[in-house]
Motif scaffolding. Structure first.
Motif, PDB file in Angstrom:
ATOM      1  N   ALA A  78       0.838  -1.202   0.000  1.00 39.18           N
ATOM      2  CA  ALA A  78       0.000   0.000   0.000  1.00 39.18           C
ATOM      3  C   ALA A  78       0.869   1.246   0.000  1.00 39.18           C
ATOM      4  O   ALA A  78       1.926   1.280   0.626  1.00 39.18           O
ATOM      5  CB  ALA A  78      -0.910   0.012   1.222  1.00 39.18           C
ATOM      6  N   LYS A  79       0.414   2.270  -0.736  1.00 40.29           N
ATOM      7  CA  LYS A  79       1.080   3.562  -0.678  1.00 40.29           C
ATOM      8  C   LYS A  79       0.683   4.191   0.656  1.00 40.29           C
ATOM      9  O   LYS A  79      -0.501   4.301   0.969  1.00 40.29           O
ATOM     10  CB  LYS A  79       0.640   4.441  -1.837  1.00 40.29           C
ATOM     11  N   VAL A  80       1.664   4.577   1.447  1.00 36.06           N
ATOM     12  CA  VAL A  80       1.424   5.020   2.824  1.00 36.06           C
ATOM     13  C   VAL A  80       1.466   6.544   2.924  1.00 36.06           C
ATOM     14  O   VAL A  80       2.340   7.192   2.350  1.00 36.06           O
ATOM     15  CB  VAL A  80       2.481   4.401   3.779  1.00 36.06           C
ATOM     16  N   PHE A  81       0.501   7.070   3.693  1.00 39.22           N
ATOM     17  CA  PHE A  81       0.428   8.503   3.969  1.00 39.22           C
ATOM     18  C   PHE A  81       0.417   8.701   5.478  1.00 39.22           C
ATOM     19  O   PHE A  81      -0.112   7.871   6.206  1.00 39.22           O
ATOM     20  CB  PHE A  81      -0.867   9.101   3.400  1.00 39.22           C
ATOM     21  N   ASP A  82       0.975   9.832   5.920  1.00 41.90           N
ATOM     22  CA  ASP A  82       0.887  10.162   7.345  1.00 41.90           C
ATOM     23  C   ASP A  82      -0.283  11.122   7.568  1.00 41.90           C
ATOM     24  O   ASP A  82      -0.956  11.546   6.613  1.00 41.90           O
ATOM     25  CB  ASP A  82       2.203  10.734   7.871  1.00 41.90           C
ATOM     26  N   PHE A  83      -0.524  11.476   8.811  1.00 39.39           N
ATOM     27  CA  PHE A  83      -1.663  12.315   9.175  1.00 39.39           C
ATOM     28  C   PHE A  83      -1.611  13.671   8.469  1.00 39.39           C
ATOM     29  O   PHE A  83      -2.634  14.169   7.976  1.00 39.39           O
ATOM     30  CB  PHE A  83      -1.700  12.496  10.696  1.00 39.39           C
ATOM     31  N   THR A  84      -0.438  14.276   8.409  1.00 41.37           N
ATOM     32  CA  THR A  84      -0.287  15.588   7.767  1.00 41.37           C
ATOM     33  C   THR A  84      -0.650  15.517   6.293  1.00 41.37           C
ATOM     34  O   THR A  84      -1.359  16.388   5.774  1.00 41.37           O
ATOM     35  CB  THR A  84       1.160  16.101   7.950  1.00 41.37           C
ATOM     36  N   GLU A  85      -0.197  14.484   5.618  1.00 42.81           N
ATOM     37  CA  GLU A  85      -0.488  14.319   4.191  1.00 42.81           C
ATOM     38  C   GLU A  85      -1.977  14.042   3.966  1.00 42.81           C
ATOM     39  O   GLU A  85      -2.577  14.559   3.020  1.00 42.81           O
ATOM     40  CB  GLU A  85       0.367  13.198   3.599  1.00 42.81           C
ATOM     41  N   VAL A  86      -2.574  13.249   4.812  1.00 45.11           N
ATOM     42  CA  VAL A  86      -4.013  12.967   4.690  1.00 45.11           C
ATOM     43  C   VAL A  86      -4.805  14.262   4.874  1.00 45.11           C
ATOM     44  O   VAL A  86      -5.756  14.527   4.124  1.00 45.11           O
ATOM     45  CB  VAL A  86      -4.464  11.884   5.702  1.00 45.11           C
TER      46      VAL A  86
END
Length: 157
Positions: free
Chosen positions: A131-139
């Motif tokens: 899965a392509k992972v995102f952090d909270f800031t990016e979301v």
């Protein structure tokens, strides 16, 4: 005997009164009433157990419930919550359904979520492979972009 009953009542009554004054610690997840609790932003019933969010005001402990991380993030901006940077945010793990810290969760897109923002939250252990992972800031950034695109489409009609 009447005097004894009266004294007993006077001694016992304060204990009964104080049992309802139990304070719960600020920051704990509240139990969800699935299909009855309403999303604070869109007012839909919260029924999808894999994408629910709870935002807790750290100043007073008030809990706000949401059906999608997108609703939660946009609501905090729309309400201009002065405590949003310190808000305690819980989200359900999209695989296990357990509550996890939304600020430290790992996110993957492509999920079919209640408000179509498409982000599912995971821990390192539950994150789907590849899965392509995102952090909270990016979301947070992407949710605002999605909302801006959706608003532009609505204005175009």
């Amino acid at each position: 005997m009447k005097k004894f009953n009266f004294l007993f009542l006077l001694m016992f009554l304060p204990f009964v009164g104080f049992t309802g004054c139990e304070k719960k610690p600020v920051g704990e997840v509240e139990p969800m009433h699935w299909d009855r609790d309403m999303c604070e932003r869109c007012k839909m019933a919260i029924s999808e157990r894999k994408y629910a969010v709870q935002v807790i005001n750290p100043q007073n402990g008030r809990v706000y419930k949401f059906d999608d991380i997108g609703c939660a993030l946009l609501w905090m901006d729309e309400e201009k919550s002065p405590w949003k940077e310190k808000a305690i945010i819980w989200i359900t793990d999209a695989k296990s359904g357990k509550w996890i810290n939304a600020r430290t969760a790992l996110y993957a897109d492509g999920a079919i979520t209640p408000m179509a923002f498409g982000f599912g939250a995971y821990t390192k252990e539950t994150l789907p492979q590849g899965a392509k992972v995102f952090d909270f800031t990016e979301v947070t950034k992407r949710v605002k972009e999605i909302e801006a695109q959706n608003s532009a489409k609505v204005r175009a009609y």
